[in-house]
Design a protein around this motif. Structure first.
Motif, PDB file in Angstrom:
ATOM      1  N   HIS A  97      -9.293   1.568   3.716  1.00 55.36           N
ATOM      2  CA  HIS A  97      -8.352   2.597   3.164  1.00 55.36           C
ATOM      3  C   HIS A  97      -8.915   2.062   1.919  1.00 55.36           C
ATOM      4  CE1 HIS A  97      -5.791   4.526   5.450  1.00 55.36           C
ATOM      5  NE2 HIS A  97      -5.371   3.498   6.090  1.00 55.36           N
ATOM      6  N   HIS A  98      -9.090   1.048   1.651  1.00 54.12           N
ATOM      7  CA  HIS A  98      -9.967   0.343  -0.099  1.00 54.12           C
ATOM      8  C   HIS A  98     -10.730  -0.489   0.675  1.00 54.12           C
ATOM      9  CE1 HIS A  98      -5.939   2.003  -1.529  1.00 54.12           C
ATOM     10  NE2 HIS A  98      -5.314   2.017  -0.893  1.00 54.12           N
TER      11      HIS A  98
ATOM     12  N   THR B 266      -7.081  -4.546  -6.685  1.00 51.00           N
ATOM     13  CA  THR B 266      -7.241  -6.121  -6.649  1.00 51.00           C
ATOM     14  C   THR B 266      -5.323  -5.928  -5.408  1.00 51.00           C
ATOM     15  OG1 THR B 266      -7.961  -6.368  -9.217  1.00 51.00           O
ATOM     16  CG2 THR B 266      -7.425  -8.195  -7.399  1.00 51.00           C
ATOM     17  N   ILE B 267      -6.149  -7.197  -4.756  1.00 52.14           N
ATOM     18  CA  ILE B 267      -4.535  -7.423  -3.627  1.00 52.14           C
ATOM     19  C   ILE B 267      -4.238  -9.336  -3.737  1.00 52.14           C
ATOM     20  CG2 ILE B 267      -5.513  -6.960  -1.461  1.00 52.14           C
ATOM     21  CD1 ILE B 267      -2.210  -5.870  -0.898  1.00 52.14           C
ATOM     22  N   ALA B 268      -2.599  -9.166  -4.036  1.00 50.55           N
ATOM     23  CA  ALA B 268      -2.864 -10.387  -3.860  1.00 50.55           C
ATOM     24  C   ALA B 268      -1.389 -11.207  -2.689  1.00 50.55           C
ATOM     25  CB  ALA B 268      -2.399 -11.437  -4.784  1.00 50.55           C
ATOM     26  N   ALA B 269      -1.169 -11.849  -2.157  1.00 48.04           N
ATOM     27  CA  ALA B 269       0.307 -11.982  -1.198  1.00 48.04           C
ATOM     28  C   ALA B 269       0.707 -13.444  -1.240  1.00 48.04           C
ATOM     29  CB  ALA B 269      -0.263 -11.871   0.272  1.00 48.04           C
ATOM     30  N   ALA B 270       1.863 -13.550  -1.591  1.00 49.21           N
ATOM     31  CA  ALA B 270       1.937 -15.056  -1.739  1.00 49.21           C
ATOM     32  C   ALA B 270       3.489 -15.600  -0.753  1.00 49.21           C
ATOM     33  CB  ALA B 270       2.550 -15.696  -2.976  1.00 49.21           C
TER      34      ALA B 270
ATOM     35  N   LEU C   6       0.634  -1.249   0.460  1.00 49.13           N
ATOM     36  CA  LEU C   6      -0.170   0.155   0.207  1.00 49.13           C
ATOM     37  C   LEU C   6       1.275   1.094   0.155  1.00 49.13           C
ATOM     38  CD1 LEU C   6      -3.157  -1.015   2.679  1.00 49.13           C
ATOM     39  CD2 LEU C   6      -2.531  -1.894  -0.268  1.00 49.13           C
ATOM     40  N   GLY C   7       1.966   1.348   0.825  1.00 42.72           N
ATOM     41  CA  GLY C   7       3.050   1.789   1.006  1.00 42.72           C
ATOM     42  C   GLY C   7       3.513   2.451  -0.653  1.00 42.72           C
TER      43      GLY C   7
ATOM     44  N   GLY D 231     -11.674   6.237   2.405  1.00 44.74           N
ATOM     45  CA  GLY D 231     -11.564   5.364   1.571  1.00 44.74           C
ATOM     46  C   GLY D 231     -12.756   5.834   0.514  1.00 44.74           C
ATOM     47  N   ARG D 232     -11.892   5.583  -0.442  1.00 40.28           N
ATOM     48  CA  ARG D 232     -13.177   6.475  -2.136  1.00 40.28           C
ATOM     49  C   ARG D 232     -13.500   5.435  -1.912  1.00 40.28           C
ATOM     50  NH1 ARG D 232     -14.021  11.252  -4.966  1.00 40.28           N
ATOM     51  NH2 ARG D 232     -15.404  10.323  -7.047  1.00 40.28           N
ATOM     52  N   ARG D 233     -14.648   5.128  -2.384  1.00 40.68           N
ATOM     53  CA  ARG D 233     -15.132   4.061  -3.080  1.00 40.68           C
ATOM     54  C   ARG D 233     -15.078   4.234  -5.025  1.00 40.68           C
ATOM     55  NH1 ARG D 233     -18.683   1.983   0.669  1.00 40.68           N
ATOM     56  NH2 ARG D 233     -18.683   0.722  -0.596  1.00 40.68           N
TER      57      ARG D 233
END
Length: 225
Positions: A98-99, A73-77, A60-61, A132-134
């Protein structure tokens, strides 16, 4: 939901970065996030016993540093072949605040799926000061009718949309088209009260929707250029 092509790119980016880790126990998770312009931002976690930041929060930063204001979209592995992993509770809360309309990739029995972050935190507290803007998502086939002003209403199920400013995003659009707008009103309607053809189309779009579902009729407009 099955990931669309842009969402698969985010998953692939997180997993590819994770495969480069493993030499240091200080960095064990990779994350990738996509902004509304289609740019992908990547980061890794910073492990520390006093609570170092998760990869998702670092991402995010990184995105904010690059000027991205809204994320799709966000993903982590995980490292050492762990593949796609779901976010921890703290990350879920930060993402929601925030999102609030971001899609989060998580593993499932059939493979990766994406879920709205609110689905990962039912009955949660929402921190209003985060501002957080929609985001309101439309199928890409509605791009021209929305942009021309021909389409000014949409009916949604299980998709909480609030009156106020919003960014309209056209999913899977080749140019990542989006526009600023405003939600003018949200009216409750019942599926059984709709025209049969309209109801049938909605049931095709929402296959798990019950026949007695309550829906939201959303009226919107584009912001002046």
């Amino acid at each position: 939901m099955e990931p669309l092509e842009p969402e698969r790119r985010v998953i692939d980016a997180a997993e590819a970065l994770a495969r480069t880790l493993g030499e240091s126990d200080n960095h064990t998770v990779a994350a990738a996030t996509m902004d509304i312009d289609g740019n992908i931002h990547q980061a890794v976690n910073v492990y520390h016993f006093n609570g170092g930041p998760c990869a998702e929060l670092v991402a995010l930063g990184v995105a904010a540093t690059a000027g991205a204001k809204q994320l799709l979209t966000i993903a982590a592995a995980g490292d050492r072949g762990r593949g796609l992993i779901p976010p921890c509770g703290r990350c879920r809360q930060v993402l929601l605040d925030h999102h609030p309309d971001i899609l989060v990739a998580v593993p499932a029995e059939s493979g990766p799926v994406v879920r709205p972050v609110r689905k990962l935190l039912p009955d949660t507290y929402f921190f209003p000061d985060a501002n957080g803007r929609r985001i309101v998502r439309f199928n890409k086939r509605y791009h021209d009718p929305v942009m021309s002003g021909e389409k000014t209403t949409t009916i949604r199920w299980d998709d909480p949309i609030a009156v106020g400013p919003a960014t309209f995003v056209f999913e899977d659009h080749p140019d990542f088209a989006h526009a600023e707008g405003e939600i003018l009103s949200v009216e409750r309607v019942r599926l059984i009260d709709l025209d049969p053809d309209h109801a049938a189309g909605l049931q095709s779009h929402y296959p798990s929707m019950p026949k007695d579902a309550e829906l939201s009729r959303v009226t919107f407009r584009l912001s002046p250029s």
